[in-house]
Design a protein around this motif. Structure first.
Motif, short mmCIF file in Angstrom:
data_model
loop_
_atom_site.label_atom_id
_atom_site.label_comp_id
_atom_site.label_asym_id
_atom_site.label_seq_id
_atom_site.Cartn_x
_atom_site.Cartn_y
_atom_site.Cartn_z
N GLY A 43 0.80 -1.22 0.00
CA GLY A 43 0.00 0.00 0.00
C GLY A 43 0.84 1.27 0.00
O GLY A 43 0.31 2.37 -0.07
N GLY A 44 2.13 1.12 0.11
CA GLY A 44 3.01 2.31 0.10
C GLY A 44 4.01 2.21 1.23
O GLY A 44 3.65 1.75 2.32
N PRO A 45 5.26 2.57 0.98
CA PRO A 45 6.28 2.42 2.01
C PRO A 45 6.08 3.44 3.14
O PRO A 45 5.80 4.61 2.86
CB PRO A 45 7.59 2.70 1.25
N PRO A 46 6.21 2.99 4.39
CA PRO A 46 6.14 3.92 5.52
C PRO A 46 7.30 4.92 5.45
O PRO A 46 8.26 4.75 4.70
CB PRO A 46 6.28 3.00 6.74
N ALA A 47 7.19 5.96 6.28
CA ALA A 47 8.11 7.10 6.20
C ALA A 47 9.54 6.73 6.57
O ALA A 47 10.50 7.21 5.98
CB ALA A 47 7.61 8.21 7.10
N ASP A 48 9.70 5.87 7.60
CA ASP A 48 11.05 5.55 8.07
C ASP A 48 11.05 4.16 8.70
O ASP A 48 10.01 3.49 8.76
CB ASP A 48 11.52 6.60 9.07
N GLY A 49 12.22 3.74 9.19
CA GLY A 49 12.35 2.40 9.74
C GLY A 49 11.43 2.16 10.92
O GLY A 49 10.79 1.12 11.02
N ALA A 50 11.34 3.13 11.81
CA ALA A 50 10.50 2.97 12.99
C ALA A 50 9.05 2.74 12.58
O ALA A 50 8.37 1.85 13.10
CB ALA A 50 10.62 4.19 13.90
N ALA A 51 8.58 3.55 11.61
CA ALA A 51 7.19 3.43 11.16
C ALA A 51 6.97 2.08 10.48
O ALA A 51 5.94 1.43 10.65
CB ALA A 51 6.84 4.57 10.21
N ALA A 80 11.27 -1.46 16.47
CA ALA A 80 10.96 -0.13 15.94
C ALA A 80 11.37 0.95 16.94
O ALA A 80 12.00 1.95 16.59
CB ALA A 80 9.47 -0.02 15.63
N GLY A 81 11.02 0.73 18.21
CA GLY A 81 11.31 1.72 19.24
C GLY A 81 12.80 1.93 19.42
O GLY A 81 13.27 3.07 19.55
N ALA A 82 13.56 0.84 19.43
CA ALA A 82 15.00 0.94 19.70
C ALA A 82 15.77 1.42 18.48
O ALA A 82 16.79 2.09 18.60
CB ALA A 82 15.54 -0.40 20.18
N GLY A 83 15.30 1.05 17.28
CA GLY A 83 16.02 1.41 16.06
C GLY A 83 15.84 2.87 15.71
O GLY A 83 16.75 3.51 15.15
N GLY A 84 14.66 3.39 16.01
CA GLY A 84 14.40 4.79 15.74
C GLY A 84 14.16 5.09 14.28
O GLY A 84 14.17 4.20 13.43
N SER A 85 13.96 6.39 13.99
CA SER A 85 13.50 6.77 12.65
C SER A 85 14.63 7.17 11.71
O SER A 85 14.42 7.31 10.52
CB SER A 85 12.49 7.92 12.77
N GLY A 86 15.85 7.32 12.24
CA GLY A 86 16.96 7.68 11.34
C GLY A 86 17.48 6.46 10.60
O GLY A 86 17.00 5.36 10.80
#
Lengths: 214, 333
Positions: A57-65, A94-100
């Protein structure tokens, strides 16, 4: 220059895991019928198919998402013990990896957090004949290889080898958690289905979490 | 595999559509796979929510109605429901007096209900208690396993806790009734044949024609041991003796004796077994105060039965006798 992982690699990992689960669906269910209730393959396949559909359906914004989406989907679709356990794994990851973007250290930290989530949710210990018997050695091997200065690809390869060895080492164990534990000594002599799917997860990471060259 | 199905993946929703058609007094949410009593939420009444894998019918949806459950969540066959379902059910039956989750002690069920309770706590102020049913004496060394399984006592507990809620007892009181029933109940089961999970398409385990499996659970998971097929009289002893060995059932106000069919055993054999069970109980000095005979907690088409005893008291007897109006249990109304 640090090698970094982003959405394409993360998505590649999840899709590779989904493909492996689909390919090994009947094998997982057969293992589960020996010491469980004959649904691990069908449940995991149903969950990972839903994950793939969500990613389509579309890639999420970042790894955390992305990993949050994977975890939430598994919790909603799988049921049984595997849903909360794999779901918690990805939510903690997701929580530990974060969005960067992730470097090798982030991968190790996130995997460790995911596995600790599995421990907290399932309250199992090493040697209980569960998915942890593949995941814990994989985490240890990954951290040791990175500490020894190996590149991420090699370290993940070592983690996959450790996961597979951990999976195989569940065969002589007597189950102390989950439905297999009701069998007592009769659970001995069968490879644990949860450790088998967990080894597929780590093997998929070794093939897909490879930083793009250049 | 010969089954009255269309497609293995659609068994649960299609069965729920049948329940909806047969029981207009229930609200059936086929998408969420939740069955709710038609007049829920009942204002001021504690809501009772249970659920579990499908394949155990009539448990749990067959026990939804006045005097028993307010809602039941149906998982896939032999797979616990997911937290979203339990949250939807809890919200639907919250009449302002709190909600009791009745959970059978299986790893998956416990985790999914726990996650649901965490979500409810985060999203709303609904007070949720949980009781985990674990009456199966077949599980030994429960310190080294996932613990005793929830089996036959679940049905009896849902009836008595449901009656307590219907009387208007507060959440603490209803929870207390549920915990009391669980503490005073013990069960043991036996399989003559395996069962076939629709998605798997073949029997979960092989059981030769001349053998039976003693100490089974309700998911086709093997039991304590395999023994040669025996006459019903000996089977009754095999099932009742470990139950009596685990808890003192003599004296007091007698027991509620429940002979439950696993799905593939006809009622004629269950009544025959009940007579044998009563014979064993009489010899042991146990008085039977109430009985229940029938297939109420099944394991698909597995043949076999389980025996559950509950040590009753005045309060529990009154709660057992109280009116109940559900698809599968119905009296006094």
């Amino acid at each position: 220059m640090a090698q970094e992982l982003g959405i394409p690699e993360f998505e590649g990992w999840i899709r590779a895991f989904a493909a492996a689960v689909a390919e090994h669906r009947d094998e997982l269910t057969t293992l589960d019928s020996a010491i469980g209730d004959a649904d691990h393959g069908t449940n995991m396949d149903r969950g990972m198919a839903a994950v793939v559909a969500a990613l389509d359906g579309g890639p999420p914004a970042d790894g955390a998402a992305l990993f949050k989406l994977v975890g939430a989907t598994l919790v909603s679709k799988v049921g049984g013990a595997s849903g909360p356990l794999y779901g918690t794994f990805f939510l903690r990851l997701a929580g530990a990896g974060g969005s960067g973007p992730w470097d090798a250290g982030t991968v190790a930290k996130a995997l460790r957090a995911g596995v600790e989530g599995v421990v907290a949710r399932g309250k199992a210990e090493p040697g209980d004949k569960t998915m942890l018997d593949a995941l814990l050695p994989a985490c240890d091997a990954l951290e040791a290889a990175l500490a020894a200065g190996q590149p991420l690809a090699d370290a993940l390869g070592a983690a996959a080898t450790a996961a597979v060895e951990g999976r195989d080492a569940t065969k002589p164990l007597q189950a102390r958690k989950g439905r297999a534990s009701y069998l007592g000594e009769r659970s001995i002599g069968h490879v644990d289905p949860g450790a088998t799917s967990a080894a597929l997860l780590v093997e998929a990471a070794a093939t897909a979490l490879v930083p793009a060259q250049g | 595999m010969k089954k009255l199905i269309n497609a293995a993946a659609e068994v649960v929703p299609e069965a729920l559509r049948g329940m909806a058609a047969a029981h207009p007094e229930l609200r059936v949410d086929v998408d969420n796979r939740v069955v709710v009593r038609g007049d829920a939420p009942v204002r001021g009444k504690v809501g009772l929510v249970s659920g579990g894998g499908s394949g155990h019918e009539p448990m749990h949806a067959g026990f939804v109605g006045p005097g028993m459950l307010d809602a039941a969540c149906a998982g896939e066959v032999f797979t616990s429901p997911v937290p979203d379902q339990v949250v939807a059910a809890t919200t639907a039956v919250d009449g302002g007096a709190g909600v009791l989750h009745i959970v059978k002690n299986y790893t998956g069920d416990v985790m999914n209900f726990e996650m649901a309770a965490e979500l409810v706590a985060a999203e709303s102020g609904t007070e949720v208690n949980a009781v985990v049913v674990d009456d199966d004496v077949a599980v030994q060394d429960s310190l080294y396993t996932a613990g005793r399984r929830g089996v036959g006592a679940t049905v009896l507990l849902e009836k008595m806790a449901g009656a307590a809620a219907e009387q208007g007892r507060p959440l603490a009181g209803v929870t207390e009734v549920a915990r009391t029933v669980n503490a005073r109940a013990r069960s043991m089961g036996l399989a003559l044949t395996s069962c076939t999970v629709p998605a798997a398409g073949k029997p979960t385990f092989d059981l030769p024609e001349n053998e039976m499996e003693v100490g089974i659970g309700i998911h086709g998971e093997p039991g304590r041991r395999r023994v040669p097929v025996a006459p019903a009289r000996e089977i009754a002893e095999m099932l009742v003796e470990p139950v009596l060995g685990d808890l003192d059932f003599t004296g007091g106000d007698g027991v509620l004796a429940f002979v439950n069919g696993m799905g593939g055993t006809p009622l004629i054999e269950l009544y025959l077994m009940y007579a044998e069970v009563v014979g064993v109980l009489e010899k042991a000095g146990v008085t039977v105060a109430r009985s229940l005979v029938g297939s109420y907690m099944t394991s698909l088409e597995m043949a076999g039965c389980s025996v559950t005893l509950v040590r009753m008291d005045d309060d529990l007897l009154r709660l057992w006798d109280a009116p109940v109006r559900t698809p599968a249990l119905r009296w006094g109304v």
